[in-house]
Design a protein around this motif. Structure first.
Motif, PDB file in Angstrom:
ATOM      1  N   ARG A 239       0.854  -1.185   0.000  1.00  0.00           N
ATOM      2  CA  ARG A 239       0.000   0.000   0.000  1.00  0.00           C
ATOM      3  C   ARG A 239       0.893   1.239   0.000  1.00  0.00           C
ATOM      4  O   ARG A 239       2.023   1.206   0.478  1.00  0.00           O
ATOM      5  CB  ARG A 239      -0.904   0.007   1.224  1.00  0.00           C
ATOM      6  N   THR A 244      -0.046   9.275   0.344  1.00  0.00           N
ATOM      7  CA  THR A 244      -1.350   8.853   0.850  1.00  0.00           C
ATOM      8  C   THR A 244      -2.262  10.071   0.947  1.00  0.00           C
ATOM      9  O   THR A 244      -1.790  11.224   0.954  1.00  0.00           O
ATOM     10  CB  THR A 244      -1.218   8.217   2.236  1.00  0.00           C
ATOM     11  N   VAL A 314       1.197  -0.081  -6.637  1.00  0.00           N
ATOM     12  CA  VAL A 314       1.229   0.795  -5.462  1.00  0.00           C
ATOM     13  C   VAL A 314       1.210   2.264  -5.891  1.00  0.00           C
ATOM     14  O   VAL A 314       0.455   3.086  -5.347  1.00  0.00           O
ATOM     15  CB  VAL A 314       2.471   0.496  -4.597  1.00  0.00           C
ATOM     16  N   TRP A 317      -2.174   3.304  -7.435  1.00  0.00           N
ATOM     17  CA  TRP A 317      -3.176   3.481  -6.382  1.00  0.00           C
ATOM     18  C   TRP A 317      -2.931   4.765  -5.596  1.00  0.00           C
ATOM     19  O   TRP A 317      -3.889   5.459  -5.216  1.00  0.00           O
ATOM     20  CB  TRP A 317      -3.159   2.275  -5.451  1.00  0.00           C
ATOM     21  N   THR A 321      -5.907   7.640  -5.384  1.00  0.00           N
ATOM     22  CA  THR A 321      -6.521   7.977  -4.100  1.00  0.00           C
ATOM     23  C   THR A 321      -6.177   9.379  -3.604  1.00  0.00           C
ATOM     24  O   THR A 321      -6.749   9.834  -2.600  1.00  0.00           O
ATOM     25  CB  THR A 321      -6.116   6.953  -3.016  1.00  0.00           C
TER      26      THR A 321
END
Length: 508
Positions: A239, A244, A314, A317, A321
């Motif tokens: 992840r 993030t 990874v 994503w 996000t």
């Protein structure tokens, strides 16, 4: 509380499910305005050939973000032989029309439950021609003069149409929208030479549709850069840790100046390196020099060497996000640079094709039936068909099929059938055009921004109407996420006690 959902496609399905989760215990009068005879499927998920499949694993296609196995469980209960329950994995996918049935049945079951709990649900088969603020409420105008007063109107009016840079609309051998391929491609003669404009998933599905009906003629895929949808990698762990939503949001809040595209690129590169990528691997995937079927062959070979943590998954994503955080704040010059440099790569990585599909394309290329050309310049009708000009190539075609997804700066800002609606919003001050297309919305809530720059309580939008403010607007995961934000905004803005419905569902 009355909520009017304008549109009845996949975006509206995601929104209604989110509203059910956020407002299920409240007194709600839900009005869905959709003129077609079909609800929830959209064009891409209507009845079609089994060969036309979804391109994502079930956890990414679920309608409930709190239940990653929701779609998989439905398939296990309802498979009918066209798709066995175990055949939805990272490698094997069900037909699109089966997923369309998941949308229909999930919404039907949800609405039945809400009706039993006291909701009023109405489907108006009418066309919306205007939307306007009405004090702190909204007024939705229908064709014929009737209106629907409501507390909140959410516009989910579909994707843009009319992208026709070569002015081919109306030509008898030009197909402007390939879905559903079973219906649109059945007029193509088996021996016809076909030029498909585009190299993304829609173009790939077009090739699969032609193959399914045993097409024998030459097929040429053409685009400006020749970058095909990437080959989906085997699912691996890992992840994002550098890029993030929390870290990006924190960086934006602490910064005294707008973020730049260079910052986004640096974060993505750092994420890739931390996940195990080498500089050479990053360069191979981001260069435009590697294109067409050569790129597909390399990506198929690279699948055999994917590590336990796949840096490409990874990093992709991480970008998906966080894009709704950094994109709205980029300077316009940086957004335009992104369109020029990264738009096609983004589409390739975020909408990859199954490895089996990539293998089929390679097989067709090896047989001489399929080729990919880049440097598309022009398409002109001739007496016998079309002449397609690409870099150092002149291609004669009997049929041309439009399967391109234009860059946001090139595509029409107004979705199909929404011109009157958009014009009314601009005229009455309820909406403001974004310079990159669509309408301005408050990024966090989806509320339309009025001509004075203020987010409006009663008017919201989801999907392509928000282009400009949002970059990545399609795909079920993004629609689900944005729906959750809109539903939360409506829930937070609405009283928890039962409210009386506005007078008159239809007022002349």
């Amino acid at each position: 509380m009355r909520i009017c959902v304008v549109g009845g496609g996949t975006a509206a399905a995601c929104l209604v499910m989110a509203l059910a989760r956020a407002l299920g215990s409240r007194d709600v009068d839900l009005v869905i305005v959709e003129p077609s005879d079909h609800l929830w499927r959209g064009r891409a998920y209507r009845m079609d050939r089994d060969e036309i499949v979804v391109n994502a694993p079930p956890a990414m296609m679920t309608l409930d973000p709190n239940d990653p196995e929701h779609a998989q469980r439905w398939l296990a209960r309802h498979h009918d032989g066209s798709c066995a329950s175990e055949l939805w994995t990272q490698e094997v996918f069900p037909p699109r029309h089966v997923y369309g049935r998941y949308l229909e049945e999930s919404l039907s079951q949800t609405l039945d439950g809400l009706t039993a709990a006291g909701w009023s649900v109405t489907w108006l088969r009418r066309r919306v021609v205007s939307v306007a603020p009405d004090g702190d409420k909204a007024l939705v105008g229908l064709e014929g003069g009737a209106t629907v007063p409501c507390d909140h109107a959410v516009l989910c009016v579909g994707d843009p149409s009319g992208y026709d840079p070569y002015k081919l609309a109306g030509h008898p051998s030009y197909i402007s929208r390939p879905y559903p391929v079973a219906a649109t491609l059945d007029t193509v003669h088996p021996s016809a030479s076909v030029a498909v404009i585009g190299c993304g998933l829609t173009a790939v599905d077009t090739v699969l549709g032609l193959r399914a009906q045993r097409h024998q003629g030459r097929i040429t895929l053409l685009s400006r850069d020749g970058i095909l949808a990437a080959v989906r990698r085997p699912r691996q762990g890992g992840r994002p840790t550098v890029m993030t939503p929390e870290t990006v949001r924190d960086r934006l809040e602490r910064s005294s100046s707008p973020p730049r595209l260079s910052m986004v690129a640096a974060l993505a590169r750092a994420e890739a390196l931390l996940a195990g990528a080498t500089p050479g691997q990053i360069a191979a995937e981001t260069t435009m020099a590697d294109w067409g079927l050569r790129r597909v062959r390399r990506q198929l070979a690279d699948r055999e060497h994917v590590r336990d943590v796949d840096w490409l998954q990874v990093t992709t994503w991480a970008l998906i996000t966080t894009v709704h955080h950094w994109w709205p704040t980029l300077p316009r010059s940086d957004r335009r640079q992104f369109f020029r440099r990264y738009h096609r790569l983004w589409a390739s990585f975020t909408s990859p094709m199954p490895a089996a599909t990539a293998g089929t394309l390679v097989e067709m290329a090896d047989s001489g039936q399929l080729r990919v050309l880049r440097g598309l310049e022009d398409v002109t009708p001739t007496k016998r068909g079309f002449l397609v000009m690409a870099q150092h190539h002149a291609v004669e075609a009997d049929v041309v099929i439009a399967a391109a997804t234009a860059a946001p700066t090139d595509r029409p800002a107004t979705p199909a059938g929404a011109h009157e609606l958009m014009d009314s919003l601009i005229r009455n001050g309820g909406g403001q055009r974004h310079p990159d297309g669509g309408l301005r919305v408050q990024p966090e809530t989806g509320r339309l921004v009025d001509r004075s720059g203020r987010p409006q309580r009663s008017l919201l939008a989801l999907g392509y109407l928000t282009s400009g403010t949002h970059y990545y607007m399609s795909g079920v995961p993004m629609l689900v996420w944005r729906s959750e934000a809109i539903a939360a905004a409506i829930a937070a803005d609405s009283p928890t006690s039962a409210a009386s419905a506005p007078p008159g569902l239809l007022t002349p």
